[in-house]
Write a protein that holds these residues in place. Sequence first.
Motif, PDB file in Angstrom:
ATOM      1  N   CYS A 128      40.335  44.447  48.922  1.00 27.11           N
ATOM      2  CA  CYS A 128      41.487  44.211  48.026  1.00 27.11           C
ATOM      3  C   CYS A 128      41.169  43.610  46.697  1.00 27.11           C
ATOM      4  N   ARG A 129      40.493  42.641  47.000  1.00 31.51           N
ATOM      5  CA  ARG A 129      40.156  41.609  45.736  1.00 31.51           C
ATOM      6  C   ARG A 129      39.119  42.585  44.835  1.00 31.51           C
ATOM      7  N   ASP A 130      38.349  43.114  45.401  1.00 31.22           N
ATOM      8  CA  ASP A 130      37.439  43.806  44.881  1.00 31.22           C
ATOM      9  C   ASP A 130      38.036  45.107  43.914  1.00 31.22           C
ATOM     10  N   ILE A 131      38.871  45.870  44.707  1.00 28.97           N
ATOM     11  CA  ILE A 131      39.621  46.968  43.996  1.00 28.97           C
ATOM     12  C   ILE A 131      40.525  46.545  42.667  1.00 28.97           C
ATOM     13  N   LEU A 132      41.136  45.416  43.013  1.00 28.12           N
ATOM     14  CA  LEU A 132      42.167  44.912  41.907  1.00 28.12           C
ATOM     15  C   LEU A 132      41.233  44.497  40.567  1.00 28.12           C
ATOM     16  N   ALA A 133      40.221  43.736  41.157  1.00 26.12           N
ATOM     17  CA  ALA A 133      39.191  43.426  40.053  1.00 26.12           C
ATOM     18  C   ALA A 133      38.639  44.855  39.303  1.00 26.12           C
ATOM     19  N   ARG A 134      38.102  45.639  39.950  1.00 27.31           N
ATOM     20  CA  ARG A 134      38.014  46.858  39.058  1.00 27.31           C
ATOM     21  C   ARG A 134      38.959  47.593  38.355  1.00 27.31           C
ATOM     22  N   LEU A 135      40.245  47.543  38.879  1.00 29.99           N
ATOM     23  CA  LEU A 135      41.223  47.802  38.105  1.00 29.99           C
ATOM     24  C   LEU A 135      41.593  47.054  36.775  1.00 29.99           C
ATOM     25  N   PHE A 136      41.404  45.653  36.959  1.00 28.43           N
ATOM     26  CA  PHE A 136      41.775  44.769  35.727  1.00 28.43           C
ATOM     27  C   PHE A 136      40.740  44.790  34.905  1.00 28.43           C
ATOM     28  N   GLU A 137      39.345  45.220  35.386  1.00 28.25           N
ATOM     29  CA  GLU A 137      38.402  45.378  34.536  1.00 28.25           C
ATOM     30  C   GLU A 137      38.426  46.578  33.432  1.00 28.25           C
ATOM     31  N   LEU A 138      38.620  47.720  34.319  1.00 31.27           N
ATOM     32  CA  LEU A 138      39.307  48.695  33.657  1.00 31.27           C
ATOM     33  C   LEU A 138      40.201  48.554  32.614  1.00 31.27           C
ATOM     34  N   GLN A 139      41.397  47.962  32.898  1.00 33.02           N
ATOM     35  CA  GLN A 139      42.198  47.574  31.744  1.00 33.02           C
ATOM     36  C   GLN A 139      41.831  46.984  30.605  1.00 33.02           C
ATOM     37  N   ILE A 140      41.024  45.958  30.801  1.00 29.81           N
ATOM     38  CA  ILE A 140      40.213  45.024  29.947  1.00 29.81           C
ATOM     39  C   ILE A 140      39.412  46.274  28.986  1.00 29.81           C
ATOM     40  N   THR A 141      38.665  47.128  29.374  1.00 31.86           N
ATOM     41  CA  THR A 141      37.805  48.141  28.738  1.00 31.86           C
ATOM     42  C   THR A 141      38.681  48.787  27.954  1.00 31.86           C
ATOM     43  N   ARG A 142      39.881  49.228  28.504  1.00 33.09           N
ATOM     44  CA  ARG A 142      40.798  50.145  27.755  1.00 33.09           C
ATOM     45  C   ARG A 142      41.247  49.246  26.447  1.00 33.09           C
TER      46      ARG A 142
END
Length: 624
Positions: free
Chosen positions: A568-582
């Motif tokens: 769960c932590r990894d998935i949320l981190a990927r989501l937040f990283e994608l948001q930062i990239t956007r």
Amino acid sequence: MAGLIKREDIDEVRQRTDIKEVVDGYVTLKGAGLGSYKGLCPFHDERSPSFTVRPQVGRYHCFGCGEDGDVISFVQKLDHTSFHEAVEKLAARIGYELRYEDGGTGPSREEVGKRQRLLDAHKIADEFFRAQLLTAGAAEGRKFLQQRGFDRAAADHFGVGYAPQGWDALLKHLRGRGFTDPELKLTGMFSEGNRGIYDRFRGRLIWPIRDIAGDTIGFGARKLYEDDQGPKYLNTPETTLYKKSQVLYGIDLAKRNIAKDRQLVVVEGYTDVMACHLAGIPTAVATCGTAFAADHIKIARRLLSDDGTGGEVIFTFDGDAAGQKAALRAFEEDQRFVAQTYVAVEPTGADPCDLRQTRGDAAVRDLIASRRPLFEFAIRATLRKHNLDTVEGRVAALRESAPVVAQIRDAGLRPGYARELAGWLGMPIEDVSRAVVAAAKRGSDQSSQNVPGVAALPPSGVIPSFHRPDPRDPVASMERQALEVALQEPAMLGGAAWERFATARFATPAYQAIHDAIRATAPGFSGDAVQWVEALRQEVPEPLQPLVSELAVVPLPANTAEAVQKYCRDILARLFELQITRIKADKLGQLQRLDATAHPEEFQQLNRELMMLEMERRSLRSDA
């Protein structure tokens, strides 16, 4: 007039009821990851399990046909009851006393649903018949059982009873218990004449026919007296409870052993079921006056968890012409099973009950152990129809038997049976092999529009207002995984994680709508996962409700609590990283369009923000 059940009581019943325990009464479930279970869907015929239950969130979802819901809707659909009746049934199961609006106290006896009244009548009739077997008038019935090797303990175990002679013994008994004649007419236990209704079963030995949940839904009655002008066996006619094509006698007693042993034995009569169980074959069931057909197969496959990992269905038939015909009818349905199908035929024509009487329990077990593959039996039966002493007869036999060999699912067995067939026919193996290959090709061409084993696409229109996300799209896939975490492990969204999640933007419209629902529902979240998912379902547009259920039950790819937390932590981190990239992409675009000399402070501010975003992105990646 009873009022509506209070909403908070409905929520309490839903929350307190273990959905897995309820579903287990109908479907064989196996573990499918931490906190998830899978089995064959009870709502459609399938070969590979796609029906998933997630007790933590109190929901089920079929990834094959799209059926989904909570424990209340499951009982509604499987028991054919109203919402009101399903809640009352589940409340009774957990011992919860319901409250009703407008001062109501629940339905009175007269207001109980028609189905429950029918079940009550059958339960009382079952008890009545069993009590009658112990009376002096039932001596002939007890003698019948004793002659066939069944003692009182056996009769009690299978619920065998006796319908007394006369016209109204049961009628008077049920009237005395408050049932009206219009209600009794619907049970199938009574016939109607010029003077009204009268007992359908009179002077007969009685077997209760129960559904998979153990409720009595009909009766089978065996003639005992010579002056009885009726048939040897008389069953309940079709009613709203009793559909003979959907009933297997003994399924209530056999279901656990069928699931455990991965074996189903199909015999022909009530006493055969009794004989098999007492002889050590507790997986035996019988059809009730009809051939083993498609609806029976659905029941059997769900219990066997018929997913290609083993299991067997064994048909027992008499060795006479009628028995062979029944076996061939069974073979026509063979391809609906993944489990291997067999036939066990006693050469002398003795059924399991006769066999146990004359040669003991071991003979019954030996009969089942002597089973032969059903396709071998079908091939030999086909050959017997032709004169193999003539060329014309052998050619005709080959034409008819080659498609039988071609239907054998195990490709490794086909060449062996082609050689066997060549030997039985006395023909060159090359000729037989060519005929089998040609038959297989014809069968393949005919079924090309409906290839078994290939998962069907979700029905068109399941989400009419939104396009179903493309699973090959990596962004959509990541967004889906993030929503799975949010629905199944909402506690992961505490503190700063919630702030990040709430401000995230989802590129997929369907997922953005669910994200909006999460943001709207989260402030009232009480910590209960069942209520959390139900609240989200009510918040999203109706076409998206099945998708919410799907996301809530799909197994997370982790086998321990620690692994789930890490995932769960990894998935949320990927989501937040994608948001930062956007966000970085947006700010870089602003930076490129900005005149640095004209707006130096804004230029520097954007650079600082980009640097902070990059540091945050690296931190997330490092934590992950």
